[in-house]
Design an enzyme around this catalytic site. Structure first.
Site, PDB file in Angstrom:
ATOM      1  N   GLU A  38      23.609 -57.269 -51.806  1.00  0.00           N
ATOM      2  CA  GLU A  38      22.146 -57.252 -51.674  1.00  0.00           C
ATOM      3  C   GLU A  38      21.509 -58.480 -52.327  1.00  0.00           C
ATOM      4  OE1 GLU A  38      20.245 -55.595 -49.830  1.00  0.00           O
ATOM      5  OE2 GLU A  38      21.630 -54.062 -49.157  1.00  0.00           O
ATOM      6  N   TYR A 121      13.333 -53.211 -54.539  1.00  0.00           N
ATOM      7  CA  TYR A 121      14.149 -53.257 -53.322  1.00  0.00           C
ATOM      8  C   TYR A 121      15.631 -53.067 -53.650  1.00  0.00           C
ATOM      9  CZ  TYR A 121      17.046 -54.918 -49.616  1.00  0.00           C
ATOM     10  OH  TYR A 121      18.048 -54.984 -48.702  1.00  0.00           O
ATOM     11  N   ASP A 139      11.932 -54.371 -48.269  1.00  0.00           N
ATOM     12  CA  ASP A 139      11.844 -55.831 -48.376  1.00  0.00           C
ATOM     13  C   ASP A 139      10.991 -56.340 -47.213  1.00  0.00           C
ATOM     14  OD1 ASP A 139      13.450 -55.534 -46.186  1.00  0.00           O
ATOM     15  OD2 ASP A 139      15.030 -56.886 -46.861  1.00  0.00           O
TER      16      ASP A 139
END
Ligand code: SF4
Length: 366
Positions: A38, A121, A139
């Site tokens: 991520e 996020y 996001d």
């Protein structure tokens, strides 16, 4: 809630089951893999991340290895991805996890949020994908898709708009598949409801639920207020070559590109003759100058507009003056720091030169 996002759940999950791309961090969604992927995906496309992810987790297979690795090696593993603060924060967080959580990533959204480099996020992505916790991961992709679906002209640059969407999704996220629902929205945003150009609405599983599509306003959404223009900085980059080695310098430990290596550089764009005159004043006489052309690098808030020169110092000079240290231009931003000389091979293997210098890095020859 203005739009009932729960209507999208079944359609998105069914679509995701058929269309999810096979990715290493999805095949084994352990917290460490989800976290690393991520952070990488915040700056780079999925296709490019595959390579960096494999290299990173093969070298640093777990949180402990990440916490222990020395900074130079850590930077080298991140080379090409940019945004080095992110990898430094990864390591800071890994150290905290080792010291305060017995080396185990906390399975708790609020605890994740306390770690360096983890915002709502990333915390939502790790919590939902690795721990099956019902938290959204909002996001830019998710904002775009959901604002289009809702037909909303909200300004997605406003943090209040993001917070409101997070709350709306938190209320409806399916408890049996929270991670898949979040990933389905992200995947739709990456492959169908795309950011640049026209979205591929005819392939979209929620076309019949999408207000933007039905009103023909999908290209007008999302609304984003313009960012402040970036600051322009002019620079002259010097590839100082001597006996097949190049001068490089370690940047300061704080600020832009902190702790990374750079070529000697001077503020402002110098012509070859101005540069020659300046180097002469510094005591350098026996060298050649080759113009390497213009280059540009864009950071989030700054743009570097560069001109580069290859300066070959000849052998006689090298024997007489074995060090370049005494000849640093006075207005070099790092003139008080020491330079080292290294071959291209050594630079490639050991020192992290950020992408900002890519144009000139490729001008080095063995
Ligand atoms: S129908 Fe089009 S605009 Fe609406 S969510 Fe799907 S791809 Fe995006």
């Amino acid at each position: 809630m203005n739009y009932d996002y729960s209507l999208t759940i079944d359609y998105l999950l069914d679509w995701y089951d058929l269309n999810a791309r096979i990715l290493a961090w999805r095949e084994d969604p352990n917290p460490y893999y989800v976290w690393v992927s991520e952070i990488m995906l915040q700056q780079t496309r999925v296709e490019a991340v595959k390579f960096y992810f494999e290299r990173f987790v093969n070298t640093l297979p777990n949180i402990e290895a990440l916490a222990m690795v020395e900074e130079e090696k850590l930077h080298k593993l991140w080379e090409g991805l940019g945004y080095y603060t992110r990898v430094r924060n990864l390591q800071k967080a890994a150290k905290i996890i080792m010291n305060e959580y017995n080396g185990v990533m906390p399975a708790n959204y609020e605890e994740l949020l306390k770690l360096p480099g983890i915002g709502s996020y990333t915390a939502g992505a790790i919590a939902s994908i690795a721990f099956h916790i019902t938290q959204p991961a909002v996001d830019g992709n998710v904002l775009r898709v959901m604002k289009r679906v809702a037909g909303s002209y909200d300004d997605i640059m406003k943090s209040s708009v993001k917070k409101e969407l997070e709350q709306d999704l938190r209320e409806i996220i399916p408890s049996d598949r929270p991670g898949d629902y979040n990933q389905a929205i992200m995947e739709l945003g990456a492959t169908v409801c795309i950011p640049n150009g026209k979205p591929l609405c005819e392939k979209c599983p929620i076309m019949h639920l999408c207000n933007a599509y039905q009103q023909g306003i999908e290209m007008d959404i999302p609304v984003k207020t313009a960012k402040k223009p970036r600051k322009i900085e002019d620079k002259t980059i010097l590839l100082m070559e001597r006996n097949g080695e190049y001068a490089i310098h370690k940047r300061e430990s704080k600020g832009l590109l902190a702790g990374l290596w750079e070529f000697p550089n001077i503020e402002g764009k110098l012509t070859a003759s101005a540069l020659e005159e300046m180097l002469n004043k510094q005591g350098l006489q026996n060298f050649t100058i080759e113009n390497l052309g213009e280059g540009k690098h864009i950071f989030s808030h700054i743009e570097w507009h560069m001109v580069g020169y290859l300066i070959r110092m000849n052998e006689a000079m090298t024997v007489k003056e074995p060090s370049f240290d005494g000849y640093l231009p006075e207005n070099n931003i790092a003139s008080k720091e020491k330079y080292i000389w290294a071959s291209v091979k050594k630079i490639d293997k050991e020192y992290t030169l950020p992408t900002a210098f890519k144009t000139y890095r490729q001008c080095m020859t063995n």
